[in-house]
Write an enzyme that holds these catalytic residues in place. Structure first.
Site, PDB file in Angstrom:
ATOM      1  N   MET A  94     -24.297  24.960  66.886  1.00  0.00           N
ATOM      2  CA  MET A  94     -22.794  25.054  67.273  1.00  0.00           C
ATOM      3  C   MET A  94     -21.926  26.263  67.074  1.00  0.00           C
ATOM      4  O   MET A  94     -22.116  26.577  65.872  1.00  0.00           O
ATOM      5  CB  MET A  94     -22.125  23.631  66.406  1.00  0.00           C
ATOM      6  N   SER A  95     -21.537  26.719  68.109  1.00  0.00           N
ATOM      7  CA  SER A  95     -20.867  27.988  68.064  1.00  0.00           C
ATOM      8  C   SER A  95     -19.415  27.772  67.811  1.00  0.00           C
ATOM      9  O   SER A  95     -18.700  28.960  67.496  1.00  0.00           O
ATOM     10  CB  SER A  95     -21.029  28.716  69.293  1.00  0.00           C
ATOM     11  N   GLY A  96     -18.919  26.707  67.799  1.00  0.00           N
ATOM     12  CA  GLY A  96     -17.364  26.486  67.843  1.00  0.00           C
ATOM     13  C   GLY A  96     -16.920  26.213  69.257  1.00  0.00           C
ATOM     14  O   GLY A  96     -15.616  26.019  69.649  1.00  0.00           O
ATOM     15  N   GLY A  97     -17.500  26.574  70.220  1.00  0.00           N
ATOM     16  CA  GLY A  97     -17.155  26.239  71.626  1.00  0.00           C
ATOM     17  C   GLY A  97     -17.240  24.758  72.267  1.00  0.00           C
ATOM     18  O   GLY A  97     -17.823  24.117  71.592  1.00  0.00           O
ATOM     19  N   VAL A  98     -16.586  24.809  73.438  1.00  0.00           N
ATOM     20  CA  VAL A  98     -16.542  23.641  73.913  1.00  0.00           C
ATOM     21  C   VAL A  98     -18.052  22.822  74.319  1.00  0.00           C
ATOM     22  O   VAL A  98     -18.506  21.664  74.161  1.00  0.00           O
ATOM     23  CB  VAL A  98     -15.657  23.255  75.044  1.00  0.00           C
TER      24      VAL A  98
ATOM     25  N   SER B 241     -21.436  23.492  72.828  1.00  0.00           N
ATOM     26  CA  SER B 241     -22.172  22.927  71.838  1.00  0.00           C
ATOM     27  C   SER B 241     -21.515  21.555  71.346  1.00  0.00           C
ATOM     28  O   SER B 241     -22.296  20.774  70.914  1.00  0.00           O
ATOM     29  CB  SER B 241     -22.271  23.909  70.832  1.00  0.00           C
TER      30      SER B 241
ATOM     31  N   CYS C 299     -31.590  37.604  71.806  1.00  0.00           N
ATOM     32  CA  CYS C 299     -30.834  36.721  70.722  1.00  0.00           C
ATOM     33  C   CYS C 299     -31.599  35.407  70.787  1.00  0.00           C
ATOM     34  O   CYS C 299     -32.093  34.701  69.927  1.00  0.00           O
ATOM     35  CB  CYS C 299     -29.598  36.541  70.689  1.00  0.00           C
TER      36      CYS C 299
ATOM     37  N   GLY D 101     -25.786  24.336  73.783  1.00  0.00           N
ATOM     38  CA  GLY D 101     -25.014  23.984  74.792  1.00  0.00           C
ATOM     39  C   GLY D 101     -25.423  24.871  76.192  1.00  0.00           C
ATOM     40  O   GLY D 101     -24.363  24.996  76.876  1.00  0.00           O
TER      41      GLY D 101
ATOM     42  N   CYS E 196     -21.389  39.486  72.020  1.00  0.00           N
ATOM     43  CA  CYS E 196     -20.951  38.916  70.910  1.00  0.00           C
ATOM     44  C   CYS E 196     -20.760  39.958  69.717  1.00  0.00           C
ATOM     45  O   CYS E 196     -19.564  39.697  68.927  1.00  0.00           O
ATOM     46  CB  CYS E 196     -21.643  37.754  70.363  1.00  0.00           C
TER      47      CYS E 196
END
Length: 356
Positions: free
Chosen positions: A8-12, A14, A102, A126, A200
């Site tokens: 979970m990256s914090g984005g929609v 994931s 990555c 995601g 990133c």
């Protein structure tokens, strides 16, 4: 019940992936990867896609959906593999793809290894891509995502059969608009959060400044040369230019000039007309094959030499030492060493490697 760890990256993307997996009956644990420390990024750390605020967004989604959430510190392996490879590749005169590195070393390398060590069954992300299993060969296959504008199969060509067997891409069959609608319907805080577009660790695309900070010194200057070796002027730093570049050369010439070649030994950059950038052949190394065990005979495919590029028809053929030659039906512009090249058979990823 299978246990899935969702990155979970914090984005929609994931966040919705976690929701869909939960609705499908999986046991879910959320994982956020800490890839940087403050000293790695300086003042730009809060502009990256892996900032502290992003981690908090991921934590809040996990809390709302009611599953455990963990933070894994992978900053050392990220620094030793992704960042180090990125810097050294540019210093060699190449143009690397850090997202591929990555995925190889961190997400589907170290993270998947950790997930399996914790007795998890799957790692989910995601990504907009699909995994299916061939009914004829039994091999796991990587397919494009249903949303062609968001398809990320290009960045995933390095996945092995073992990795594909333990990976889930819940968004593979959805379009981005559908993902945002699902997030809004379920009150997720990041339903309208903008997508990250930059590398990133180099926000705003300023990779040259990042490299200079990482190495501790400015990138060496050197001469701009024409095709005959005549000096046209001095450039502003070797890593600041990539093949095919036209803007930012700062040379008063009658005809448009483009970067053709870079010589890491002399720091010289050779310039020339756009016509000199078109080629009908490339050679790739460090191959990974997905739909086939290996390439043993010439094969007709379509090829992408950059993520944003529409693929072109070509024939690929095996070479010595595991390398591959791709011969295009029509010349391609600015084929660049260090970039990923990915081969497709319709919707299926055949495999890929690094342009050399």
């Amino acid at each position: 019940m299978s246990h899935v760890y969702i990155a979970m990256s914090g984005g929609v993307d994931s966040s919705v992936s976690a929701l869909l997996l939960q609705q499908a009956g999986y046991q879910i644990s959320g994982v956020n990867l800490r890839l940087f420390h403050n000293e790695d990024l300086g003042e730009s750390r809060e502009k990256t896609c892996c900032s502290l605020s992003d981690a908090e967004d991921a934590r809040m989604v996990a809390r709302r959906l009611g599953f455990p959430f963990y933070v894994f510190d992978f900053s050392q392996i990220f620094r030793d593999t992704v960042i180090q490879e990125f810097v050294e590749s540019y210093q060699r005169g190449q143009t690397p793809n850090p997202c591929v590195a990555c995925n190889r070393s961190v997400k589907f390398g170290a993270l998947l290894h950790r997930v399996l060590a914790l007795h998890g069954d799957f790692l989910a992300t995601g990504h907009y891509a699909q995994i299916v299993r061939s009914t004829t060969t039994g091999r796991y296959l990587l397919k494009r995502g249903a949303d062609r504008s968001k398809d990320q199969s290009y960045f995933l060509y390095m996945l092995t059969q073992e990795q594909l067997a333990h990976t889930l891409f819940p968004l593979g069959g959805l379009h981005k608009s559908q993902v945002r609608e699902i997030a809004a319907e379920h009150g997720l805080i990041n339903a309208s959060k903008r997508d990250s577009q930059d590398i990133c660790f180099a926000p705003d695309g300023d990779y040259a400044t990042f490299i200079e900070r990482a190495t501790g010194h400015p990138s060496p200057t050197g001469p701009f040369l024409d095709e005959t070796g005549h000096i046209l002027g001095q450039h502003k730093g070797f890593v600041r230019y990539t093949r095919g570049q036209h803007k930012g050369l700062g040379l008063p010439t009658e005809q448009p000039l483009y970067v053709l070649e870079k010589d890491a030994e002399t720091n010289a950059i050779r310039l020339g007309p756009d016509s000199a950038l078109w080629e009908d052949t490339l050679i790739a190394e460090h191959m990974n094959w997905i739909s086939i065990p290996t390439l043993s005979a010439p094969m007709s495919v379509t090829v992408k030499t950059r993520y944003s590029q529409r693929e072109a028809a070509a024939v690929i053929e095996p070479m010595e030492r595991g390398r591959v030659r791709a011969i295009f039906d029509e010349p391609q512009r600015a084929i660049t060493a260090g970039q990923a090249v990915v081969f497709y058979d319709g919707e299926i990823v055949v495999g890929g490697g690094t342009i050399c």
